[in-house]
Write a protein that holds these residues in place. Structure first.
Motif, PDB file in Angstrom:
ATOM      1  N   PRO A 186       0.796  -1.233   0.000  1.00 19.68           N
ATOM      2  CA  PRO A 186       0.000   0.000   0.000  1.00 19.68           C
ATOM      3  C   PRO A 186       0.827   1.281   0.000  1.00 19.68           C
ATOM      4  CG  PRO A 186      -0.955  -1.601   1.495  1.00 19.68           C
ATOM      5  CD  PRO A 186       0.366  -2.171   1.056  1.00 19.68           C
ATOM      6  N   ALA A 187       1.867   1.342   0.814  1.00 23.42           N
ATOM      7  CA  ALA A 187       2.665   2.567   0.892  1.00 23.42           C
ATOM      8  C   ALA A 187       3.358   2.860  -0.428  1.00 23.42           C
ATOM      9  CB  ALA A 187       3.687   2.453   2.015  1.00 23.42           C
ATOM     10  N   ARG A 188       3.775   1.825  -1.115  1.00 26.00           N
ATOM     11  CA  ARG A 188       4.445   2.002  -2.407  1.00 26.00           C
ATOM     12  C   ARG A 188       3.470   2.570  -3.442  1.00 26.00           C
ATOM     13  NH1 ARG A 188       8.232  -0.613  -6.079  1.00 26.00           N
ATOM     14  NH2 ARG A 188       7.459  -0.112  -8.165  1.00 26.00           N
ATOM     15  N   LEU A 189       2.282   2.011  -3.540  1.00 19.83           N
ATOM     16  CA  LEU A 189       1.310   2.483  -4.519  1.00 19.83           C
ATOM     17  C   LEU A 189       0.857   3.901  -4.185  1.00 19.83           C
ATOM     18  CD1 LEU A 189      -0.401   2.012  -6.982  1.00 19.83           C
ATOM     19  CD2 LEU A 189      -2.074   0.815  -5.564  1.00 19.83           C
ATOM     20  N   THR A 190       0.620   4.169  -2.920  1.00 20.30           N
ATOM     21  CA  THR A 190       0.222   5.522  -2.520  1.00 20.30           C
ATOM     22  C   THR A 190       1.317   6.525  -2.839  1.00 20.30           C
ATOM     23  OG1 THR A 190      -1.253   4.713  -0.785  1.00 20.30           O
ATOM     24  CG2 THR A 190      -0.439   6.969  -0.555  1.00 20.30           C
ATOM     25  N   GLY A 191       2.562   6.148  -2.621  1.00 20.54           N
ATOM     26  CA  GLY A 191       3.672   7.043  -2.948  1.00 20.54           C
ATOM     27  C   GLY A 191       3.685   7.410  -4.419  1.00 20.54           C
ATOM     28  N   GLY A 192       3.440   6.431  -5.280  1.00 16.57           N
ATOM     29  CA  GLY A 192       3.404   6.711  -6.710  1.00 16.57           C
ATOM     30  C   GLY A 192       2.227   7.576  -7.106  1.00 16.57           C
ATOM     31  N   LEU A 193       1.080   7.289  -6.552  1.00 17.42           N
ATOM     32  CA  LEU A 193      -0.124   8.061  -6.878  1.00 17.42           C
ATOM     33  C   LEU A 193      -0.048   9.489  -6.337  1.00 17.42           C
ATOM     34  CD1 LEU A 193      -2.800   5.305  -6.248  1.00 17.42           C
ATOM     35  CD2 LEU A 193      -2.240   6.341  -8.462  1.00 17.42           C
ATOM     36  N   ASN A 194       0.724   9.678  -5.297  1.00 20.05           N
ATOM     37  CA  ASN A 194       0.844  11.029  -4.733  1.00 20.05           C
ATOM     38  C   ASN A 194       1.518  12.003  -5.689  1.00 20.05           C
ATOM     39  OD1 ASN A 194      -0.547  10.554  -2.386  1.00 20.05           O
ATOM     40  ND2 ASN A 194       1.265  10.218  -1.110  1.00 20.05           N
ATOM     41  N   TRP A 195       2.270  11.512  -6.651  1.00 20.08           N
ATOM     42  CA  TRP A 195       2.819  12.396  -7.677  1.00 20.08           C
ATOM     43  C   TRP A 195       1.673  13.075  -8.436  1.00 20.08           C
ATOM     44  CZ3 TRP A 195       8.037  12.282 -10.206  1.00 20.08           C
ATOM     45  CH2 TRP A 195       9.000  11.677  -9.400  1.00 20.08           C
ATOM     46  N   TYR A 196       0.630  12.319  -8.721  1.00 22.46           N
ATOM     47  CA  TYR A 196      -0.536  12.873  -9.418  1.00 22.46           C
ATOM     48  C   TYR A 196      -1.326  13.791  -8.493  1.00 22.46           C
ATOM     49  CZ  TYR A 196       0.428   9.211 -12.847  1.00 22.46           C
ATOM     50  OH  TYR A 196       1.020   8.411 -13.773  1.00 22.46           O
ATOM     51  N   ARG A 197      -1.491  13.381  -7.250  1.00 24.15           N
ATOM     52  CA  ARG A 197      -2.284  14.162  -6.306  1.00 24.15           C
ATOM     53  C   ARG A 197      -1.627  15.502  -5.983  1.00 24.15           C
ATOM     54  NH1 ARG A 197      -2.977   8.519  -3.132  1.00 24.15           N
ATOM     55  NH2 ARG A 197      -4.975   7.879  -4.070  1.00 24.15           N
ATOM     56  N   ALA A 198      -0.314  15.540  -6.023  1.00 25.45           N
ATOM     57  CA  ALA A 198       0.403  16.772  -5.682  1.00 25.45           C
ATOM     58  C   ALA A 198       0.597  17.683  -6.891  1.00 25.45           C
ATOM     59  CB  ALA A 198       1.773  16.430  -5.091  1.00 25.45           C
ATOM     60  N   PHE A 199       0.257  17.187  -8.075  1.00 25.03           N
ATOM     61  CA  PHE A 199       0.567  17.952  -9.284  1.00 25.03           C
ATOM     62  C   PHE A 199      -0.404  19.103  -9.504  1.00 25.03           C
ATOM     63  CE2 PHE A 199       0.228  18.913 -13.796  1.00 25.03           C
ATOM     64  CZ  PHE A 199       1.548  19.203 -14.081  1.00 25.03           C
ATOM     65  N   THR A 200       0.147  20.267  -9.796  1.00 25.08           N
ATOM     66  CA  THR A 200      -0.626  21.440 -10.219  1.00 25.08           C
ATOM     67  C   THR A 200       0.126  22.085 -11.383  1.00 25.08           C
ATOM     68  OG1 THR A 200       0.510  22.804  -8.572  1.00 25.08           O
ATOM     69  CG2 THR A 200      -1.655  21.897  -7.963  1.00 25.08           C
ATOM     70  N   ALA A 201      -0.626  22.735 -12.261  1.00 26.70           N
ATOM     71  CA  ALA A 201      -0.029  23.289 -13.477  1.00 26.70           C
ATOM     72  C   ALA A 201       1.044  24.327 -13.185  1.00 26.70           C
ATOM     73  CB  ALA A 201      -1.118  23.888 -14.355  1.00 26.70           C
ATOM     74  N   ASP A 202       0.930  25.027 -12.054  1.00 28.18           N
ATOM     75  CA  ASP A 202       1.897  26.078 -11.756  1.00 28.18           C
ATOM     76  C   ASP A 202       3.309  25.545 -11.572  1.00 28.18           C
ATOM     77  OD1 ASP A 202       0.642  25.141  -9.077  1.00 28.18           O
ATOM     78  OD2 ASP A 202       2.480  26.161  -8.457  1.00 28.18           O
ATOM     79  N   GLN A 203       3.434  24.245 -11.276  1.00 28.22           N
ATOM     80  CA  GLN A 203       4.763  23.672 -11.096  1.00 28.22           C
ATOM     81  C   GLN A 203       5.561  23.677 -12.393  1.00 28.22           C
ATOM     82  OE1 GLN A 203       4.564  19.859  -8.839  1.00 28.22           O
ATOM     83  NE2 GLN A 203       2.479  20.492  -8.345  1.00 28.22           N
ATOM     84  N   MET A 204       4.850  23.762 -13.511  1.00 30.14           N
ATOM     85  CA  MET A 204       5.504  23.757 -14.817  1.00 30.14           C
ATOM     86  C   MET A 204       5.569  25.152 -15.438  1.00 30.14           C
ATOM     87  SD  MET A 204       6.356  20.658 -15.268  1.00 30.14           S
ATOM     88  CE  MET A 204       5.938  18.914 -15.098  1.00 30.14           C
ATOM     89  N   ALA A 205       5.135  26.160 -14.719  1.00 24.12           N
ATOM     90  CA  ALA A 205       5.011  27.505 -15.296  1.00 24.12           C
ATOM     91  C   ALA A 205       6.358  28.104 -15.676  1.00 24.12           C
ATOM     92  CB  ALA A 205       4.286  28.417 -14.319  1.00 24.12           C
ATOM     93  N   ASP A 206       7.406  27.735 -14.974  1.00 19.54           N
ATOM     94  CA  ASP A 206       8.713  28.358 -15.189  1.00 19.54           C
ATOM     95  C   ASP A 206       9.660  27.463 -15.983  1.00 19.54           C
ATOM     96  OD1 ASP A 206      10.595  30.419 -14.947  1.00 19.54           O
ATOM     97  OD2 ASP A 206      11.545  29.443 -13.229  1.00 19.54           O
ATOM     98  N   VAL A 207       9.102  26.531 -16.757  1.00 22.29           N
ATOM     99  CA  VAL A 207       9.953  25.674 -17.575  1.00 22.29           C
ATOM    100  C   VAL A 207      10.343  26.444 -18.828  1.00 22.29           C
ATOM    101  CG1 VAL A 207      10.209  23.448 -18.695  1.00 22.29           C
ATOM    102  CG2 VAL A 207       8.697  23.682 -16.728  1.00 22.29           C
ATOM    103  N   ARG A 208      11.613  26.659 -18.993  1.00 25.17           N
ATOM    104  CA  ARG A 208      12.084  27.502 -20.092  1.00 25.17           C
ATOM    105  C   ARG A 208      12.676  26.673 -21.216  1.00 25.17           C
ATOM    106  NH1 ARG A 208      15.812  28.542 -15.293  1.00 25.17           N
ATOM    107  NH2 ARG A 208      13.855  29.388 -14.537  1.00 25.17           N
ATOM    108  N   LEU A 209      13.314  27.339 -22.150  1.00 24.35           N
ATOM    109  CA  LEU A 209      13.983  26.659 -23.251  1.00 24.35           C
ATOM    110  C   LEU A 209      15.077  25.739 -22.725  1.00 24.35           C
ATOM    111  CD1 LEU A 209      14.425  29.570 -25.820  1.00 24.35           C
ATOM    112  CD2 LEU A 209      13.076  27.485 -26.181  1.00 24.35           C
ATOM    113  N   ILE A 210      15.214  24.604 -23.369  1.00 18.43           N
ATOM    114  CA  ILE A 210      16.242  23.636 -23.006  1.00 18.43           C
ATOM    115  C   ILE A 210      17.509  23.967 -23.788  1.00 18.43           C
ATOM    116  CG2 ILE A 210      16.861  21.195 -22.954  1.00 18.43           C
ATOM    117  CD1 ILE A 210      14.484  22.001 -21.125  1.00 18.43           C
ATOM    118  N   SER A 211      18.632  24.061 -23.076  1.00 17.29           N
ATOM    119  CA  SER A 211      19.885  24.459 -23.714  1.00 17.29           C
ATOM    120  C   SER A 211      20.902  23.326 -23.776  1.00 17.29           C
ATOM    121  CB  SER A 211      20.490  25.651 -22.962  1.00 17.29           C
ATOM    122  OG  SER A 211      20.780  25.300 -21.609  1.00 17.29           O
ATOM    123  N   VAL A 212      20.478  22.093 -23.459  1.00 17.35           N
ATOM    124  CA  VAL A 212      21.395  20.956 -23.541  1.00 17.35           C
ATOM    125  C   VAL A 212      20.970  20.070 -24.713  1.00 17.35           C
ATOM    126  CG1 VAL A 212      21.785  21.039 -21.057  1.00 17.35           C
ATOM    127  CG2 VAL A 212      20.083  19.465 -21.969  1.00 17.35           C
TER     128      VAL A 212
END
Length: 272
Positions: A186-212
């Motif tokens: 249970p703890a393993r599955l909940t840990g994985g699903l928490n990535w989805y539960r914690a996700f909000t669009a603002d976390q990606m707002a500052d993703v800029r051009l990739i220079s590598v």
């Protein structure tokens, strides 16, 4: 080996020549480091040293209770912390699914730590955002996010002998059982699903051009990522770039098409 970083303990599986250039392998959901079992030997044969990291929620020693601790920004900081603990100033990065998202953010925010990026399945966040805005079909493809964010997601995925989980992973055949068994904890599955539960669009707002130098690997039978999102990823890389499109392959590229992925990754890594 166990690597301590940021007050947590991560399981990291190393392989290949001791003096090989380092490659950080970042898995997605519902998998773990084993999704690279078929890829890593090909990288070792090419003289590379791999570090396959069980990420936050998957490593038993890195499962915070708070859902907010699973924001993607925390996972990026974890990867930096593990590189620091390993004494690596930089590494080639190969990420799949959520691991690709971590890879995009690493390359955007810490380009000095990323020698090359091979992002598998998941496109640049801004390209996906565009596709969500202009393609209703792309929104439909991500409808499963709401399911995974629900309080009953664990029960749904494991009901009837994990029928939903098995259906998701059907393209990888017998290897699906590895992840069915692992996620019965249970703890393993909940840990994985928490990535989805914690996700909000603002976390990606500052993703800029990739220079590598970057390769993006997409497959035409991916039920998650549309062609529009895949093609527009090019707009967000201001460096040597290649898109590799695989025909007849599902979302689970590292296990369904390991040889072709190895070719794409090695072409990127050796081309620097």
């Amino acid at each position: 080996m166990e690597v301590k970083a940021r007050g947590l303990t991560f399981d990291v599986y190393e392989g290949g020549p001791d003096d090989g250039e380092p490659v950080l392998l970042l898995h997605g959901f519902p998998q773990d480091h084993r999704e690279f079992d078929l890829l890593a030997p090909r990288l070792h044969e090419a003289g590379l040293r791999t570090y396959a990291m069980d990420q936050r929620g998957t490593s038993p020693g890195a499962r915070p209770a708070d859902v907010g601790a699973y924001r993607i920004t925390e996972a990026v900081a974890d990867a930096i912390g593990v590189l620091d603990a390993l004494g690596l100033e930089s590494a080639h990065v190969i990420g799949h699914d959520w691991g690709a998202n971590v890879g995009w953010l690493l390359a955007a925010w810490h380009p000095e730590r990323v020698r090359t990026l091979t992002a598998v399945s998941v496109p640049h966040p801004k390209a996906l955002r565009l596709a969500l805005r202009v393609r209703p079909a792309q929104r439909a493809r991500l409808a499963y996010f709401k399911v995974f964010q629900s309080r009953v997601a664990e029960r749904m995925l494991l009901a009837r002998d994990a029928a939903m989980l098995r259906l998701m992973l059907r393209p990888i055949g017998e290897r699906a059982q590895l992840y069915v068994d692992a996620n019965r904890e249970p703890a393993r599955l909940t840990g994985g699903l928490n990535w989805y539960r914690a996700f909000t669009a603002d976390q990606m707002a500052d993703v800029r051009l990739i220079s590598v130098p970057t390769t993006y690997v997409w497959s035409d039978k991916d039920g998650v990522v549309s062609l529009t999102a895949a093609l527009r990823t090019r707009d967000w890389v201001d460096a040597d770039y290649q898109m590799v499109a695989m025909r007849g392959i599902s979302h689970w590229i590292p296990e369904q098409a390991a040889s072709a992925l190895a070719g794409a990754a090695l072409s990127r890594i050796q081309g620097v």
